[in-house]
Design a protein around this motif. Structure first.
Motif: not given
Lengths: 107, 140
Positions: B62, B65, B113, B115-118, B120-121
């Protein structure tokens, strides 16, 4: 009366022609960690609206030469658009879900 | 292959500690270099060593990338981000902050922004594991 009809017909044709000349927008949904379309052909100047229909975030991006962008992360119900300005093959991915991939052919 | 080499080196580092009877000593006694990582994750799954091994897998799936193979912030997607992804090797962020930014993403903690929020994943265990891996990745 006939002249009025001809004028109306011509005006209608011009309106339809103008609408057809506009760039199009296609909606591609993200649902169940997948794109609703695996491949898509569009024209230069067209847009794709990437709509998140999952109850979690997506983050659509592309690193292709024809279009390089990162839409950032967005939540369910939100949509982000990209206009494709250059012809070529664009591989599109989601940075949160590595298995999500689609290809756009910009002609 | 590189991971196996790193594990062998790590295990070699355990040997001098054997006299202390530490957790690492127990690992060195039980796990053979040939399948050290599998053995540690299987037999010592609640240890920091096992967490770091699992964390490296999370990272490769994850984080690589953007942050790159070695954590320098030079992943293949780095080119679409300004500012560039963080150099995790040089990071001095406390572990609690890593936990927070991984869960909430950059925007969630008032930063870039990209950097995504992880949250939920990734599971709580995956977040804890990647945090342990990132702390171990740092160089002075």
């Amino acid at each position: 009366m006939n002249a009025v009809f001809k004028t109306f017909a011509l005006a209608s044709f011009l309106v339809m022609f103008a609408a057809g000349a506009h760039a199009g927008e296609t909606v591609v949904s993200q649902k169940n960690k997948d794109f609703s379309q695996k491949s898509l052909k569009i024209k230069v100047g067209d847009s794709i609206a990437f709509r998140n229909d999952d109850p979690f975030f997506h983050n659509v991006f592309s690193l292709s030469d024809a279009a390089s962008f990162d839409l950032g992360s967005y939540a369910q119900g939100q949509s982000k658009s990209v206009t494709f300005k250059k012809a070529g093959t664009v591989e599109i991915e989601c940075s949160i879900h590595p298995n999500m991939k689609m290809v756009v052919e910009v002609q | 292959m590189r991971a196996s080499l790193r594990t062998i080196i790590s295990l070699a580092a355990f040997v001098p500690m054997a006299a202390a009877g530490s957790e690492q000593d127990q690992i060195a006694k039980v796990c053979k270099p040939a399948d050290a990582e599998d053995c540690i994750v299987r037999e010592f799954k609640h240890t920091l060593e096992a967490s770091k091994i699992r964390g490296r897998i999370v990272y490769k799936n994850y984080c690589v990338l953007c942050h790159g193979e070695t954590g320098m912030g030079d992943g293949r997607a780095a080119k679409v981000h300004t500012p560039k992804p963080a150099n995790l090797v040089a990071s001095k962020a406390p572990p609690e902050y890593i936990d927070l930014i991984v869960r909430k993403g950059g925007e969630g903690v008032g930063r870039y922004r990209g950097m995504p929020p992880w949250g939920d994943q990734l599971t709580d265990e995956q977040i804890a594991d990647v945090k342990n891996y990132l702390v171990a990745l740092r160089r002075p």
